[in-house]
Design a protein around this motif. Structure first.
Motif, PDB file in Angstrom:
ATOM      1  N   LEU A 127       0.822  -1.214   0.000  1.00 40.12           N
ATOM      2  CA  LEU A 127       0.000   0.000   0.000  1.00 40.12           C
ATOM      3  C   LEU A 127       0.848   1.252   0.000  1.00 40.12           C
ATOM      4  O   LEU A 127       2.002   1.249   0.456  1.00 40.12           O
ATOM      5  N   SER A 128       0.220   2.325  -0.440  1.00 39.19           N
ATOM      6  CA  SER A 128       0.831   3.657  -0.347  1.00 39.19           C
ATOM      7  C   SER A 128      -0.291   4.672  -0.232  1.00 39.19           C
ATOM      8  O   SER A 128      -1.474   4.342  -0.396  1.00 39.19           O
ATOM      9  N   GLY A 129       0.059   5.911   0.123  1.00 42.27           N
ATOM     10  CA  GLY A 129      -0.941   6.965   0.267  1.00 42.27           C
ATOM     11  C   GLY A 129      -1.198   7.285   1.719  1.00 42.27           C
ATOM     12  O   GLY A 129      -0.314   7.151   2.583  1.00 42.27           O
ATOM     13  N   SER A 130      -2.434   7.671   2.036  1.00 46.43           N
ATOM     14  CA  SER A 130      -2.782   8.057   3.417  1.00 46.43           C
ATOM     15  C   SER A 130      -4.284   7.889   3.620  1.00 46.43           C
ATOM     16  O   SER A 130      -5.056   7.778   2.663  1.00 46.43           O
ATOM     17  N   ILE A 131      -4.688   7.873   4.889  1.00 48.54           N
ATOM     18  CA  ILE A 131      -6.095   7.799   5.252  1.00 48.54           C
ATOM     19  C   ILE A 131      -6.330   8.728   6.441  1.00 48.54           C
ATOM     20  O   ILE A 131      -5.493   8.813   7.357  1.00 48.54           O
ATOM     21  N   THR A 132      -7.417   9.474   6.405  1.00 49.07           N
ATOM     22  CA  THR A 132      -7.730  10.435   7.459  1.00 49.07           C
ATOM     23  C   THR A 132      -8.985   9.979   8.199  1.00 49.07           C
ATOM     24  O   THR A 132     -10.038   9.772   7.583  1.00 49.07           O
ATOM     25  N   ILE A 133      -8.863   9.842   9.520  1.00 55.37           N
ATOM     26  CA  ILE A 133      -9.974   9.409  10.374  1.00 55.37           C
ATOM     27  C   ILE A 133     -10.071  10.355  11.554  1.00 55.37           C
ATOM     28  O   ILE A 133      -9.069  10.582  12.257  1.00 55.37           O
ATOM     29  N   ALA A 152      -3.433  -2.373  12.121  1.00 56.99           N
ATOM     30  CA  ALA A 152      -2.795  -2.238  13.436  1.00 56.99           C
ATOM     31  C   ALA A 152      -2.435  -0.795  13.717  1.00 56.99           C
ATOM     32  O   ALA A 152      -2.567  -0.313  14.860  1.00 56.99           O
ATOM     33  N   SER A 153      -1.984  -0.068  12.703  1.00 56.34           N
ATOM     34  CA  SER A 153      -1.618   1.341  12.873  1.00 56.34           C
ATOM     35  C   SER A 153      -2.835   2.181  13.223  1.00 56.34           C
ATOM     36  O   SER A 153      -2.768   3.072  14.077  1.00 56.34           O
ATOM     37  N   ILE A 154      -3.971   1.896  12.577  1.00 58.13           N
ATOM     38  CA  ILE A 154      -5.207   2.643  12.864  1.00 58.13           C
ATOM     39  C   ILE A 154      -5.671   2.364  14.297  1.00 58.13           C
ATOM     40  O   ILE A 154      -6.049   3.274  15.039  1.00 58.13           O
ATOM     41  N   ASN A 155      -5.630   1.115  14.691  1.00 58.07           N
ATOM     42  CA  ASN A 155      -6.067   0.757  16.048  1.00 58.07           C
ATOM     43  C   ASN A 155      -5.160   1.385  17.104  1.00 58.07           C
ATOM     44  O   ASN A 155      -5.631   1.829  18.158  1.00 58.07           O
ATOM     45  N   ALA A 156      -3.861   1.439  16.837  1.00 56.88           N
ATOM     46  CA  ALA A 156      -2.926   2.026  17.792  1.00 56.88           C
ATOM     47  C   ALA A 156      -3.173   3.513  17.971  1.00 56.88           C
ATOM     48  O   ALA A 156      -2.920   4.074  19.038  1.00 56.88           O
ATOM     49  N   ALA A 157      -3.706   4.161  16.937  1.00 54.21           N
ATOM     50  CA  ALA A 157      -3.969   5.603  17.015  1.00 54.21           C
ATOM     51  C   ALA A 157      -5.209   5.919  17.833  1.00 54.21           C
ATOM     52  O   ALA A 157      -5.430   7.084  18.207  1.00 54.21           O
ATOM     53  N   ASP A 158      -6.028   4.912  18.106  1.00 54.11           N
ATOM     54  CA  ASP A 158      -7.222   5.073  18.960  1.00 54.11           C
ATOM     55  C   ASP A 158      -8.103   6.227  18.455  1.00 54.11           C
ATOM     56  O   ASP A 158      -8.325   7.214  19.150  1.00 54.11           O
ATOM     57  N   LEU A 159      -8.629   6.062  17.253  1.00 57.23           N
ATOM     58  CA  LEU A 159      -9.390   7.127  16.593  1.00 57.23           C
ATOM     59  C   LEU A 159     -10.898   6.911  16.632  1.00 57.23           C
ATOM     60  O   LEU A 159     -11.645   7.638  15.980  1.00 57.23           O
ATOM     61  N   GLY A 160     -11.331   5.908  17.390  1.00 56.08           N
ATOM     62  CA  GLY A 160     -12.773   5.679  17.507  1.00 56.08           C
ATOM     63  C   GLY A 160     -13.313   4.679  16.515  1.00 56.08           C
ATOM     64  O   GLY A 160     -14.531   4.536  16.385  1.00 56.08           O
ATOM     65  N   VAL A 161     -12.443   3.991  15.804  1.00 52.08           N
ATOM     66  CA  VAL A 161     -12.874   2.933  14.894  1.00 52.08           C
ATOM     67  C   VAL A 161     -12.060   1.675  15.186  1.00 52.08           C
ATOM     68  O   VAL A 161     -10.934   1.752  15.682  1.00 52.08           O
ATOM     69  N   ASN A 162     -12.650   0.540  14.885  1.00 54.43           N
ATOM     70  CA  ASN A 162     -11.955  -0.736  15.013  1.00 54.43           C
ATOM     71  C   ASN A 162     -11.614  -1.231  13.613  1.00 54.43           C
ATOM     72  O   ASN A 162     -12.508  -1.475  12.786  1.00 54.43           O
ATOM     73  N   ALA A 163     -10.324  -1.353  13.345  1.00 54.78           N
ATOM     74  CA  ALA A 163      -9.867  -1.777  12.031  1.00 54.78           C
ATOM     75  C   ALA A 163      -9.477  -3.241  12.067  1.00 54.78           C
ATOM     76  O   ALA A 163      -8.900  -3.726  13.043  1.00 54.78           O
ATOM     77  N   SER A 164      -9.787  -3.953  10.981  1.00 57.02           N
ATOM     78  CA  SER A 164      -9.422  -5.360  10.871  1.00 57.02           C
ATOM     79  C   SER A 164      -9.336  -5.724   9.399  1.00 57.02           C
ATOM     80  O   SER A 164      -9.703  -4.932   8.519  1.00 57.02           O
ATOM     81  N   VAL A 165      -8.840  -6.912   9.129  1.00 52.11           N
ATOM     82  CA  VAL A 165      -8.760  -7.407   7.756  1.00 52.11           C
ATOM     83  C   VAL A 165      -9.710  -8.586   7.618  1.00 52.11           C
ATOM     84  O   VAL A 165      -9.644  -9.546   8.396  1.00 52.11           O
ATOM     85  N   ILE A 166     -10.619  -8.488   6.665  1.00 50.36           N
ATOM     86  CA  ILE A 166     -11.568  -9.563   6.387  1.00 50.36           C
ATOM     87  C   ILE A 166     -11.079 -10.335   5.173  1.00 50.36           C
ATOM     88  O   ILE A 166     -10.876  -9.751   4.104  1.00 50.36           O
ATOM     89  N   THR A 167     -10.860 -11.616   5.328  1.00 55.62           N
ATOM     90  CA  THR A 167     -10.343 -12.443   4.255  1.00 55.62           C
ATOM     91  C   THR A 167     -11.310 -13.580   3.959  1.00 55.62           C
ATOM     92  O   THR A 167     -11.815 -14.237   4.882  1.00 55.62           O
TER      93      THR A 167
END
Length: 455
Positions: A127-133, A152-167
């Motif tokens: 991946l590349s780029g950025s995401i704003t939450i 994992a990076s999004i969850n560590a930032a504690d931004l009010g969302v739960n991030a995961s990977v669905i496979t």
């Protein structure tokens, strides 16, 4: 005082006497001074055993009445049920809930807002780029350039969302789910923006990775007793005071809240058992034991006081409404002072006069408070519990007796050494007499020429 004779036969026999036995006999006579001390000590220790049991049983009785007099205790507990458990499940009913029936109509359930990324079919994607939450931008670098590391990076930032990977069998997606349910979470998810691309080992041309709307976050809509309720979650607290329930599906249900009679009846039964244990402790000290000796606390003023105050407490305390005596709670006093509980009577009274029962046990100056006050002065609690004071008095007397016994033992030990030395010396003298007589005879024969063996 008794005397001890020395048994050594003829003084000229040379046999002497048994020093050890003689010393023991003499010391046994002198040690008799300790006998009354030891008897008194044994009596006090027997009393200690009874006092310890009594103290333990009084403590249990205190705990049992506290469960009934505590305003947050068993009388405050409630039972609840739902008439349609497919629509509403009752989670809990605490002490602030009141008995009654409530109608709950679930119009719609709460949902939680979510978004998800386009499908990535190649596990080698970078991946590349950025995401704003929530106003915070996360820039993708070497440490977070996979779906898993970005989550994992999004969850560590504690931004009010739960991030995961669905496979699944088709590939993987980044999933973003609001930590807040209902419509409040929707605004957070709707505000997410990003410029994401990815490359793979087979395709180095960056491909766009868009975010897609998933589930819309909305509040649950329901009515409770005709009042419109909106909730961010399907677990509803506060719509019915003291009650928490969960909305499971649309439809209607009756929630019934009732007093927990079974817990109250169990608590009263425990009180009766604990009270009877104390009374049996007291009754067991009346008269003599199997050997004919008086029980350790026979005639004890401590037991008399405990018995008197408990009996007074049973008939004391003010009434509450329709409840004026323990008989209305199904309690009766037997001839030996113990109690009997009629559960049917208690259950009927709880069904008809529950609040009056609570007042009879919990109001200031009530029966329950009178029993509690009496127990506060009877047990093993320092510094003025009645049993505690009796135990302290015994401990003091035992310490004095043990000190006297120890002192006397030291005296006897010294005497034993002295007597043993003296009697050993005397014994040696007795044993040497025959040889001394022989010496005298030999001297006599030498001087006179007389042979005593030949007459």
């Amino acid at each position: 005082m008794a005397t001890v004779g020395l048994n050594f036969g003829s003084a000229t026999s040379g046999t002497g006497f048994d020093v050890s036995t003689t010393v023991s006999s003499i010391l046994a006579i002198q040690g008799a001074i300790e006998t009354p001390w030891k008897n008194q000590l044994a009596t006090l220790q027997a009393q200690d055993t009874v006092l310890t049991t009594l103290g333990t049983d009084l403590s249990t009785l205190t705990t049992s009445i506290q469960s009934l007099t505590d305003i947050t205790g068993v009388l405050a507990s409630k039972q609840g049920s739902s008439s349609n458990t497919n629509v509403v499940a009752l989670a809990s009913a605490d002490a602030t809930a009141t008995a009654g029936s409530h109608t709950v109509v679930v119009n719609s359930l709460a949902t939680t807002a979510s978004e998800y990324s386009d499908l990535v079919t190649d596990s080698s994607a970078v991946l590349s780029g950025s995401i704003t939450i929530a106003g915070t931008t996360i820039t993708i670098g070497s440490s977070n350039n996979t779906l898993a590391s970005l989550a994992a990076s999004i969850n560590a930032a504690d931004l009010g969302v739960n991030a995961s990977v669905i496979t699944d069998s088709t590939g993987s997606r980044l999933s973003l789910v609001s930590s807040t349910g209902g419509s409040a979470g929707q605004s957070l998810i709707s505000g997410i923006s990003g410029s994401l691309t990815y490359t793979t080992t087979s395709n180095t041309t960056p491909a766009t990775l868009d975010l897609n709307a998933g589930q819309t976050g909305v509040n649950a809509s329901l009515t409770v007793d005709g009042v419109n309720i909106s909730s961010a979650t399907n677990t509803i607290t506060g719509a019915i005071p003291g009650v928490t329930f969960q909305a499971l599906a649309t439809g209607s249900s009756q929630i019934a809240i009732a007093n927990d009679n079974s817990s109250v009846e169990s608590a009263v039964s425990s009180f009766v058992t604990a009270y009877n244990a104390v009374i049996k402790d007291i009754n067991g000290q009346e008269g003599n034991d199997a050997t004919g000796a008086a029980e350790p606390l026979y005639g004890s003023p401590t037991l008399a006081t405990v018995q008197s105050q408990l009996q007074s407490a049973l008939s004391g305390g003010g009434g509450s409404g329709s409840i004026t005596s323990i008989a209305q709670l199904g309690l009766s006093v037997n001839n030996d002072g113990t109690l009997t509980l009629n559960n049917a009577t208690l259950d009927t009274t709880l069904n008809t006069s529950y609040s009056d029962v609570a007042g009879f046990l919990q109001n200031s100056g009530s029966f329950g408070q009178t029993v509690s006050s009496a127990l506060n002065n009877l047990g093993t609690q320092a510094p003025d519990g009645l049993v505690y004071l009796a135990q302290q008095q015994n401990t003091s007397e035992e310490a004095s007796l043990n000190a006297s016994i120890t002192k006397e033992d030291a005296v006897l030990a010294t005497q034993k050494i002295s007597l043993t030395n003296e009697l050993n010396t005397a014994n040696q003298i007795l044993q040497s007499i025959p040889s001394q007589l022989n010496e005298i005879n030999e001297i006599y024969s030498a001087v006179t020429g007389y042979n005593n063996q030949n007459g």
